[in-house]
Design an enzyme around this catalytic site. Structure first.
Site, PDB file in Angstrom:
ATOM      1  N   GLU A  75     -15.984 -34.948 -14.406  1.00  0.00           N
ATOM      2  CA  GLU A  75     -16.814 -35.222 -15.584  1.00  0.00           C
ATOM      3  C   GLU A  75     -17.895 -36.245 -15.227  1.00  0.00           C
ATOM      4  OE1 GLU A  75     -17.075 -33.238 -18.561  1.00  0.00           O
ATOM      5  OE2 GLU A  75     -14.957 -33.429 -18.100  1.00  0.00           O
ATOM      6  N   TYR A  76     -17.488 -37.252 -14.455  1.00  0.00           N
ATOM      7  CA  TYR A  76     -18.424 -38.285 -14.025  1.00  0.00           C
ATOM      8  C   TYR A  76     -19.506 -37.668 -13.131  1.00  0.00           C
ATOM      9  CZ  TYR A  76     -20.115 -42.452 -11.581  1.00  0.00           C
ATOM     10  OH  TYR A  76     -20.910 -43.432 -11.046  1.00  0.00           O
ATOM     11  N   ASP A  77     -19.063 -36.837 -12.180  1.00  0.00           N
ATOM     12  CA  ASP A  77     -20.031 -36.180 -11.292  1.00  0.00           C
ATOM     13  C   ASP A  77     -21.041 -35.374 -12.102  1.00  0.00           C
ATOM     14  OD1 ASP A  77     -18.912 -37.195  -9.050  1.00  0.00           O
ATOM     15  OD2 ASP A  77     -17.756 -35.396  -8.545  1.00  0.00           O
ATOM     16  N   ASP A 132     -10.244 -37.884  -0.817  1.00  0.00           N
ATOM     17  CA  ASP A 132     -10.520 -38.493  -2.120  1.00  0.00           C
ATOM     18  C   ASP A 132      -9.848 -39.859  -2.218  1.00  0.00           C
ATOM     19  OD1 ASP A 132     -11.640 -38.638  -4.558  1.00  0.00           O
ATOM     20  OD2 ASP A 132     -10.205 -37.320  -5.560  1.00  0.00           O
ATOM     21  N   CYS A 152       8.138 -50.235 -28.933  1.00  0.00           N
ATOM     22  CA  CYS A 152       9.178 -50.430 -29.929  1.00  0.00           C
ATOM     23  C   CYS A 152      10.042 -51.571 -29.382  1.00  0.00           C
ATOM     24  CB  CYS A 152      10.008 -49.159 -30.074  1.00  0.00           C
ATOM     25  SG  CYS A 152      11.579 -49.473 -30.890  1.00  0.00           S
ATOM     26  N   TYR A 178     -14.526 -41.202   9.706  1.00  0.00           N
ATOM     27  CA  TYR A 178     -15.330 -39.987   9.884  1.00  0.00           C
ATOM     28  C   TYR A 178     -16.735 -40.247  10.412  1.00  0.00           C
ATOM     29  CZ  TYR A 178     -16.738 -41.653   5.301  1.00  0.00           C
ATOM     30  OH  TYR A 178     -17.157 -42.445   4.267  1.00  0.00           O
ATOM     31  N   LYS A 190     -13.226 -33.616   2.596  1.00  0.00           N
ATOM     32  CA  LYS A 190     -13.729 -34.814   1.915  1.00  0.00           C
ATOM     33  C   LYS A 190     -12.509 -35.471   1.273  1.00  0.00           C
ATOM     34  CE  LYS A 190     -17.278 -36.214  -1.420  1.00  0.00           C
ATOM     35  NZ  LYS A 190     -16.436 -37.018  -2.257  1.00  0.00           N
ATOM     36  N   SER A 207     -24.928 -42.531   0.074  1.00  0.00           N
ATOM     37  CA  SER A 207     -24.116 -41.533  -0.599  1.00  0.00           C
ATOM     38  C   SER A 207     -24.560 -40.162  -0.085  1.00  0.00           C
ATOM     39  CB  SER A 207     -24.350 -41.668  -2.092  1.00  0.00           C
ATOM     40  OG  SER A 207     -23.666 -40.663  -2.753  1.00  0.00           O
ATOM     41  N   LEU A 208     -24.017 -39.103  -0.644  1.00  0.00           N
ATOM     42  CA  LEU A 208     -24.406 -37.758  -0.216  1.00  0.00           C
ATOM     43  C   LEU A 208     -24.804 -36.930  -1.412  1.00  0.00           C
ATOM     44  CD1 LEU A 208     -21.712 -36.516   2.321  1.00  0.00           C
ATOM     45  CD2 LEU A 208     -24.077 -37.169   2.765  1.00  0.00           C
ATOM     46  N   LYS A 261     -18.321 -29.826  -3.479  1.00  0.00           N
ATOM     47  CA  LYS A 261     -17.151 -30.217  -4.276  1.00  0.00           C
ATOM     48  C   LYS A 261     -16.475 -28.967  -4.838  1.00  0.00           C
ATOM     49  CE  LYS A 261     -17.129 -34.092  -6.381  1.00  0.00           C
ATOM     50  NZ  LYS A 261     -16.435 -35.351  -6.458  1.00  0.00           N
ATOM     51  N   CYS A 287      17.128 -48.969 -30.156  1.00  0.00           N
ATOM     52  CA  CYS A 287      16.421 -47.739 -30.551  1.00  0.00           C
ATOM     53  C   CYS A 287      17.062 -46.535 -29.852  1.00  0.00           C
ATOM     54  CB  CYS A 287      14.949 -47.869 -30.145  1.00  0.00           C
ATOM     55  SG  CYS A 287      14.052 -46.322 -30.149  1.00  0.00           S
ATOM     56  N   GLU A 330     -15.845 -31.082   7.458  1.00  0.00           N
ATOM     57  CA  GLU A 330     -14.663 -31.961   7.403  1.00  0.00           C
ATOM     58  C   GLU A 330     -14.129 -32.013   5.977  1.00  0.00           C
ATOM     59  OE1 GLU A 330     -16.179 -35.764   8.552  1.00  0.00           O
ATOM     60  OE2 GLU A 330     -16.735 -35.079  10.547  1.00  0.00           O
ATOM     61  N   CYS A 339      13.197 -44.982 -34.476  1.00  0.00           N
ATOM     62  CA  CYS A 339      14.096 -45.899 -35.182  1.00  0.00           C
ATOM     63  C   CYS A 339      13.410 -46.667 -36.309  1.00  0.00           C
ATOM     64  CB  CYS A 339      14.739 -46.872 -34.198  1.00  0.00           C
ATOM     65  SG  CYS A 339      13.582 -48.066 -33.529  1.00  0.00           S
ATOM     66  N   GLU A 395     -12.358 -43.537   4.955  1.00  0.00           N
ATOM     67  CA  GLU A 395     -11.837 -43.474   3.595  1.00  0.00           C
ATOM     68  C   GLU A 395     -10.429 -44.079   3.578  1.00  0.00           C
ATOM     69  OE1 GLU A 395     -14.063 -42.150   1.598  1.00  0.00           O
ATOM     70  OE2 GLU A 395     -13.033 -41.477  -0.211  1.00  0.00           O
ATOM     71  N   ARG A 410     -17.828 -49.878  -0.146  1.00  0.00           N
ATOM     72  CA  ARG A 410     -19.228 -49.482  -0.136  1.00  0.00           C
ATOM     73  C   ARG A 410     -20.093 -50.385  -1.014  1.00  0.00           C
ATOM     74  NH1 ARG A 410     -21.062 -43.986  -2.401  1.00  0.00           N
ATOM     75  NH2 ARG A 410     -23.103 -44.709  -2.990  1.00  0.00           N
ATOM     76  N   CYS A 420       8.212 -47.230 -34.993  1.00  0.00           N
ATOM     77  CA  CYS A 420       8.743 -46.359 -33.937  1.00  0.00           C
ATOM     78  C   CYS A 420       9.224 -45.041 -34.556  1.00  0.00           C
ATOM     79  CB  CYS A 420       9.904 -47.073 -33.240  1.00  0.00           C
ATOM     80  SG  CYS A 420      10.807 -45.997 -32.120  1.00  0.00           S
ATOM     81  N   LYS A 471     -21.834 -31.523   7.968  1.00  0.00           N
ATOM     82  CA  LYS A 471     -22.748 -32.437   8.664  1.00  0.00           C
ATOM     83  C   LYS A 471     -23.412 -31.732   9.837  1.00  0.00           C
ATOM     84  CE  LYS A 471     -19.427 -36.062   7.776  1.00  0.00           C
ATOM     85  NZ  LYS A 471     -18.515 -37.071   8.270  1.00  0.00           N
TER      86      LYS A 471
HETATM   87  S1  IVH Z   1     -19.637 -38.557   5.436  1.00  0.00           S
HETATM   88  C1  IVH Z   1     -23.892 -40.810   4.446  1.00  0.00           C
HETATM   89  N1  IVH Z   1     -17.252 -37.522   5.650  1.00  0.00           N
HETATM   90  O1  IVH Z   1     -17.197 -38.981   0.347  1.00  0.00           O
HETATM   91  C2  IVH Z   1     -22.533 -40.619   3.879  1.00  0.00           C
HETATM   92  N2  IVH Z   1     -17.720 -38.803   3.702  1.00  0.00           N
HETATM   93  O2  IVH Z   1     -20.677 -39.572  -0.273  1.00  0.00           O
HETATM   94  C3  IVH Z   1     -21.641 -40.022   4.911  1.00  0.00           C
HETATM   95  N3  IVH Z   1     -15.801 -39.017   2.186  1.00  0.00           N
HETATM   96  O3  IVH Z   1     -17.561 -41.875  -0.712  1.00  0.00           O
HETATM   97  C4  IVH Z   1     -20.330 -39.714   4.333  1.00  0.00           C
HETATM   98  N4  IVH Z   1     -14.372 -37.860   3.378  1.00  0.00           N
HETATM   99  O4  IVH Z   1     -16.387 -42.113   1.605  1.00  0.00           O
HETATM  100  C5  IVH Z   1     -18.069 -38.259   4.882  1.00  0.00           C
HETATM  101  N5  IVH Z   1     -15.186 -36.541   6.018  1.00  0.00           N
HETATM  102  C6  IVH Z   1     -15.986 -37.294   5.261  1.00  0.00           C
HETATM  103  C7  IVH Z   1     -15.561 -37.856   4.051  1.00  0.00           C
HETATM  104  C8  IVH Z   1     -16.464 -38.599   3.291  1.00  0.00           C
HETATM  105  C9  IVH Z   1     -14.544 -38.560   2.270  1.00  0.00           C
HETATM  106  C10 IVH Z   1     -16.344 -39.802   1.062  1.00  0.00           C
HETATM  107  C11 IVH Z   1     -17.172 -40.976   1.456  1.00  0.00           C
HETATM  108  C12 IVH Z   1     -18.139 -41.116   0.319  1.00  0.00           C
HETATM  109  C13 IVH Z   1     -18.292 -39.726  -0.179  1.00  0.00           C
HETATM  110  C14 IVH Z   1     -19.554 -39.072   0.353  1.00  0.00           C
END
Ligand code: IVH
Length: 707
Positions: free
Chosen positions: A64-66, A145, A458, A256, A143, A110-111, A346, A463, A141, A443, A204, A164, A440, A322
């Protein structure tokens, strides 16, 4: 790293995301002007950042945030003139304000994120076009979490670990990161050549699903609210103010990539070489990295990893693709979202639409009232779900979910069902906000609020709901494990007035059990012998089964190492506790010590323990007998560095079985420091304090002395 060779997976395996957030947003705000929507989104994102990072109490799911961030980025792309209007789009910032901050030598970017096949193929096509030569390779790779971390080594020694933050400056959480098993304080020489003057290694910090489940079990035992998903648990753990507490949680790390590197000549030439070098230095790296060299294979790889991720021990929310060659990366440049040579794909969250039929209130073992949404059953990530916790009064009020509402359900961290959004456009005009009860439901005692008002309890220990939950906990597998004593049987026993506390189980007579009927008890003999057998459950199981607030499995195991049996534990009183110095030996921490004393101050709690002991429960001193004759009995041990012959968990279990106790940091009370490969700071501290240091071979000999 193997080249990909996988069966083709259909594109439909990767779901296309449809979001409730967009529906809700467009339903609620049909003709909002872009500048107004941008302002709303900026404010909302800033609010969610504060909730997530500063209060560790997120209101919305990660996807939702994304979506909010995506919507804002799309609007800003479509209206570049508005993107420049101050205040600028809130950047991501994870600084909590509770740690000193430190600057990154090279910013942590960020990415850009993509959510579907087309967008991923466009990325591939664009980068290929910009590089414009044959033989371009990409690395895919998982990602992971968790939370992003930058660990700096100077001349091969770990000097700091920083989150970060806003990309330039983050929380300095070195002490906490140093508790992570398998993170060497020094780069191994096999990395080749001299260690660089300075190198920032990026990775991570995360928790496995198992560790997440264990932490939540312990939190529930302690009457604390559980974490919503492994990422929140990792983020909260990494920022605890007590490194010992962090050590007990089992954080993990995987690297990574690299940030700054001095001299620049030490920087590997490709992503493949980077991962290989990081591994050669002895650091854990992301696993399952795959090299791909055409768009079709890239998509197959992404889908295949998507299928595999459900079986992984750790949470992933996508993949990162990458460009492999570092020299070519410069040609792609950067965008405000991050470098243009990489992209995060994602996976669509497993989401389903359903309708809420009821909101019920559960009363837990410690009296906490938890609202639960009951909805029409839906299939979600391989299982049928029909209910989801609404966590607490405030979370329910914020979501404002009502009986009859159309809602969207996701699996948080892929495991726990959660209502992520209410489709307000389809809400009936007659619906009314849920009114949280003031008494409650089990009870009728007036409820009390704690922890800033969110947790409602409670207060009555009598209870009936709490009585049942306590009995269920005592009989559960996590405690004395009485097979056949589940909620239905316990309910029947309580209803008849035969059982009120766990000691009553041991007074049950055959005729009574028979009288419950075959639909409640399958085999009376089996149940009676399971009850009898539970008398010889290990002492820690009995202590854990008592359900003392703040005494989870770990503390119960520790307590069981210093008491010969349940009767001795039952004699515990404030004076005893201090006189025997047990608190000091156990290093329980002030809050747990207080909770124990508070619990024992109640005469009926003391009577219960005496009653159980009188029935022969917890007399089994296996744990203790073994312990007292072993060389490690009652000893406080610190482990540092990597052991060659034992995994850390196994070493901890064996020390505990021998009656010893493992703590995270070295103090004057430490009896031994066991030093493995790459021992680090704890070794220096032991030498400073004159604590005996033993090597692995001597440690194994001590363990062998255990019968
Ligand atoms: S590369 C320039 N590789 O995902 C940014 N990120 O924005 C290069 N994450 O919070 C990030 N696994 O910490 C990369 N295999 C992976 C990753 C990874 C998790 C996280 C990273 C960042 C977000 C990417």
């Amino acid at each position: 790293m193997a080249k990909l060779c996988r069966p083709w997976l259909s594109a439909s395996a990767c779901l296309v995301l449809v979001t409730a957030c967009q529906l809700a947003a467009s339903d609620a705000l049909p003709e909002v002007k872009p500048e107004a929507r941008i302002a709303i989104l900026r404010a909302e994102i800033a609010r969610h950042d504060a909730l997530y990072f500063r209060q560790a109490a997120p209101e919305i799911s990660d996807s939702e945030y994304d979506r909010l961030k995506e919507e804002l980025a799309a609007l800003e792309r479509a209206h570049p003139e508005l993107a420049m209007v101050p205040p600028a789009s809130p950047g991501f910032d994870d600084r909590s304000g509770r740690f000193p901050t430190a600057r990154h030598s090279e910013p942590m970017l960020s990415l850009e994120k993509v959510y579907d096949e087309d967008a991923l193929r466009s990325f591939y096509a664009r980068v290929s076009r910009e590089i414009d030569r044959d033989g371009i390779t990409f690395i895919v790779e998982p990602k992971i979490d968790g939370i992003a971390i930058s660990v700096t080594y100077e001349r091969g020694r770990l000097v700091r670990a920083v989150t970060r933050g806003d990309g330039n400056e983050g929380d300095n959480i070195t002490e906490n990161v140093l508790t992570i098993e398998g993170l060497p304080r020094e780069l191994a020489a096999r990395g080749g050549g001299d260690a660089p003057e300075l190198i920032e290694i990026r990775g991570e910090v995360y928790l496995t699903f198992d560790a997440f489940a264990r932490i939540n079990r312990e939190r529930e035992a302690a009457g604390e609210p559980p974490f919503a998903n492994p990422r929140n648990a990792a983020a909260g753990t990494a920022r605890l103010d007590d490194p010992d507490a962090v050590a007990g949680r089992g954080l993990q790390i995987a690297f990574y990539g690299l940030g700054a590197c001095e001299p620049a000549s030490a920087r590997p030439a490709s992503q493949q070489a980077t991962l290989a070098r990081i591994a050669a230095w002895g650091l854990p790296v992301v696993d399952r990295a795959v090299v791909v060299c055409d768009a079709e294979v890239l998509w197959q790889t992404v889908c295949a990893l998507g299928e595999e991720r459900a079986g992984l021990a750790y949470p992933t929310d996508g993949v990162v693709v990458k460009l492999d060659d570092i020299a070519w990366r410069a040609k792609c440049g950067d965008s405000p979202q991050g470098p243009r040579w990489a992209v995060a794909y994602k996976y669509a969250p497993r989401r389903a639409a359903t309708r809420v039929r009821a909101i019920t209130i559960q009363v837990g073992r410690t009296g906490v009232l938890t609202p639960v949404a009951e909805f029409d059953p839906v299939d979600l990530a391989g299982s049928t779900v029909a209910r989801a916790s609404l966590h607490n009064r405030d979370a329910l009020a914020r979501l404002d979910v009502r009986v009859g509402d159309a809602v969207f359900v996701e699996k948080a961290g892929e495991i726990i069902p959660e209502i992520v959004a209410v489709d307000r456009g389809r809400r009936s005009p007659e619906s009314a906000a849920f009114v949280f009860p003031e008494t409650c439901p089990a009870c009728a005692t007036a409820v009390v609020s704690g922890e800033g008002g969110a947790l409602v309890r409670c207060p009555s220990e009598a209870c009936p709901a709490q009585v049942r939950r306590r009995l269920e906990h005592f009989a559960s597998m996590a405690a004395v494990n009485i097979a056949g004593l589940g909620p239905a049987t316990i309910g029947a026993l309580v209803e008849r007035g035969w059982v009120d506390d766990p000691a009553d189980f041991y007074r049950l007579e055959r005729a009574q059990v028979l009288g419950l009927g075959a639909d409640v008890v399958v085999s009376s003999d089996a149940l009676l012998s399971a009850i009898e057998r539970s008398k010889s459950a290990e002492l820690w199981r009995v202590i854990h089964g008592l359900g003392i607030p703040r005494v989870g499995e770990t503390t119960a195991r520790d307590l069981a190492t210093v008491y010969p049996d349940l009767a001795a534990f039952g004699d515990l009183s404030a004076a005893d506790f201090d006189a025997a110095g047990r608190a000091a030996v156990l290093d329980l921490g002030r809050a747990t010590e207080q909770a124990l004393l508070f619990w024992f101050a109640e005469a009926r709690h003391r009577a219960l323990v005496r009653d159980l002991a009188g029935q022969g429960v917890g007399a089994n001193a296996t744990y203790r007998a073994q312990a007292s004759s072993s060389a490690l009995a009652g000893k406080v041990v610190v482990l540092t560095g990597r052991l060659e012959h034992l995994e850390r968990d196994e070493a901890i279990n064996r020390i505990r079985a021998a009656g010893g106790r493992v703590v995270a940091s070295v103090s004057r009370r430490t009896d031994y420091v066991v030093a493995g490969e790459n021992p680090g700071e704890k070794l220096a501290r032991a030498r400073e304090l004159g604590v005996p240091v033993i090597e692995e071979a001597a440690f194994l000999r001590l363990l062998e002395e255990t019968p």
